[in-house]
Design a protein around this motif. Sequence first.
Motif, short mmCIF file in Angstrom:
data_model
loop_
_atom_site.label_atom_id
_atom_site.label_comp_id
_atom_site.label_asym_id
_atom_site.label_seq_id
_atom_site.Cartn_x
_atom_site.Cartn_y
_atom_site.Cartn_z
N VAL A 34 -7.60 -6.68 31.48
CA VAL A 34 -7.35 -5.33 31.98
C VAL A 34 -6.20 -4.69 31.22
N PHE A 35 -5.07 -5.41 31.12
CA PHE A 35 -3.87 -4.86 30.49
C PHE A 35 -3.86 -5.22 29.00
N THR A 36 -4.70 -4.56 28.25
CA THR A 36 -4.83 -4.84 26.83
C THR A 36 -3.80 -4.05 26.02
N PRO A 37 -3.45 -4.52 24.82
CA PRO A 37 -2.56 -3.73 23.95
C PRO A 37 -3.10 -2.33 23.69
N ALA A 38 -4.42 -2.21 23.57
CA ALA A 38 -5.01 -0.88 23.34
C ALA A 38 -4.76 0.05 24.51
N LEU A 39 -4.84 -0.47 25.74
CA LEU A 39 -4.59 0.35 26.93
C LEU A 39 -3.16 0.88 26.92
N VAL A 40 -2.20 0.00 26.65
CA VAL A 40 -0.79 0.42 26.65
C VAL A 40 -0.51 1.37 25.49
N GLY A 41 -1.00 1.04 24.30
CA GLY A 41 -0.75 1.89 23.14
C GLY A 41 -1.28 3.30 23.31
N ALA A 42 -2.41 3.42 23.96
CA ALA A 42 -3.01 4.74 24.17
C ALA A 42 -2.22 5.60 25.15
N MET A 43 -1.28 5.00 25.87
CA MET A 43 -0.51 5.74 26.87
C MET A 43 0.69 6.47 26.29
N GLU A 44 1.05 6.21 25.03
CA GLU A 44 2.29 6.78 24.49
C GLU A 44 2.33 8.31 24.56
N PRO A 45 1.28 9.05 24.17
CA PRO A 45 1.36 10.52 24.30
C PRO A 45 1.59 10.96 25.74
N GLN A 46 0.92 10.32 26.69
CA GLN A 46 1.10 10.67 28.10
C GLN A 46 2.53 10.38 28.56
N ILE A 47 3.09 9.26 28.11
CA ILE A 47 4.46 8.91 28.48
C ILE A 47 5.43 9.92 27.89
N ARG A 48 5.21 10.34 26.65
CA ARG A 48 6.08 11.35 26.04
C ARG A 48 6.04 12.65 26.84
N ASP A 49 4.85 13.07 27.24
CA ASP A 49 4.73 14.29 28.03
C ASP A 49 5.46 14.15 29.36
N THR A 50 5.33 12.99 30.00
CA THR A 50 5.98 12.75 31.28
C THR A 50 7.50 12.77 31.13
N VAL A 51 8.01 12.13 30.09
CA VAL A 51 9.45 12.14 29.84
C VAL A 51 9.95 13.57 29.67
N ASP A 52 9.26 14.36 28.85
CA ASP A 52 9.70 15.74 28.62
C ASP A 52 9.64 16.57 29.90
N GLN A 53 8.62 16.35 30.73
CA GLN A 53 8.54 17.07 32.00
C GLN A 53 9.74 16.75 32.89
N ILE A 54 10.09 15.47 32.95
CA ILE A 54 11.21 15.05 33.81
C ILE A 54 12.53 15.59 33.27
N LEU A 55 12.71 15.51 31.95
CA LEU A 55 13.96 16.02 31.36
C LEU A 55 14.06 17.53 31.49
N ASP A 56 12.93 18.22 31.42
CA ASP A 56 12.95 19.68 31.58
C ASP A 56 13.43 20.07 32.98
N GLN A 57 13.16 19.21 33.97
CA GLN A 57 13.58 19.50 35.34
C GLN A 57 15.05 19.23 35.56
N ALA A 58 15.66 18.44 34.67
CA ALA A 58 17.08 18.11 34.81
C ALA A 58 17.90 19.08 33.95
N ASP A 59 18.53 20.05 34.59
CA ASP A 59 19.28 21.06 33.85
C ASP A 59 20.41 20.42 33.05
N SER A 60 20.65 20.95 31.85
CA SER A 60 21.78 20.47 31.06
C SER A 60 23.07 21.09 31.57
N ASP A 61 24.18 20.51 31.12
CA ASP A 61 25.53 20.99 31.50
C ASP A 61 25.77 20.95 33.01
#
Length: 332
Positions: A34-61
């Motif tokens: 189930v947890f193949t390297p291909a499954l995890v590797g394919a998630m990187e774009p989704q993880i990047r989008d999720t990180v940016d969404q979360i950081l966008d919600q955290a105001d700077s300064d």
Amino acid sequence: RRDILSGVMRYLNLWLVFKAPPEHTRLRKLLNAVFTPALVGAMEPQIRDTVDQILDQADSDREIDFMTDIAVLLPAYVILDMLGVPRADFPRIKLWSDDLRLFIGTARAEGDKYRRARDGADQMSDYFRAVIAQRRCAPGEDVVSRMLAARDASGGLTDDELVATCMLILFGGHETTTNLLGNAVVALLDHPAQLSRLVDEPGLVVPAVEEFLRFDGPSNSIARVVGTEHDLGGKTLRQGDRVFAMINAANRDPRRFDNPQSLDLGRTPNRHLTFGQGLHFCLGAPLARLEAKVCLGRLVARYPAMANGEGPVEWIDAMVMRGPARLPLVLR
């Protein structure tokens, strides 16, 4: 305690991390499919989008709590997406997970941890039993559906094994990665020269993640039960004794690492024990490494002058897990 914990142990006894061969071998083989390297590797774009969404919600300064505003959310959202359950369910799932952590993490100050662990396990198992029933009727591409479809010569996972594994994926997949992110940020704030180094050399993030895992890992210890009486280090360990092997101490062993008390983001080789060893090597290690690489890389790129906020870092009450409960941080 046995009466209180019988429901908890029904599922924890089926967790892969607590099984020995031959049961471990069968479960691990099914889950490896189930947890193949291909499954995890394919998630990187989704993880990047999720990180940016979360950081966008955290105001700077402004000051945030890095743990609640960022570190808790990323791994939780990633795991929920993998399981195919709504992110909106996270607040109640987090409560159940926190209650389980008191028992699994061996909290020392919480006197009501057994009852809370039972309640958390009961509610989480009911939740996942309903998810599994829905996937039987309408399977998809999520991990729950993949586990339902996994087969070997002896068949597939039992209903209790499916529920237990969903609980393990949810708990293990977000608690430890949350702590890894928190510990890494604390280490960077405590070592500004290394923070500047990472800012100047973004490609250093891959070995940096390994050093964060070694320097102050999210798994402070592992618990084992003595099988045969023997002497170790001048102490007699008797059959049935519980032993805590301190992983974070091993990761600072001067016989293995040069200057082990120093944070060196370029350290190589770096054969730490944070993900375990041998047949119990962490199934989720590739995913944790990927999440940490993306999150910490983006955090440092966007906020190279991040700094400590007001008040001290507060740490979770646990012998097994290691991570901040609160981490005041100014993003700038």
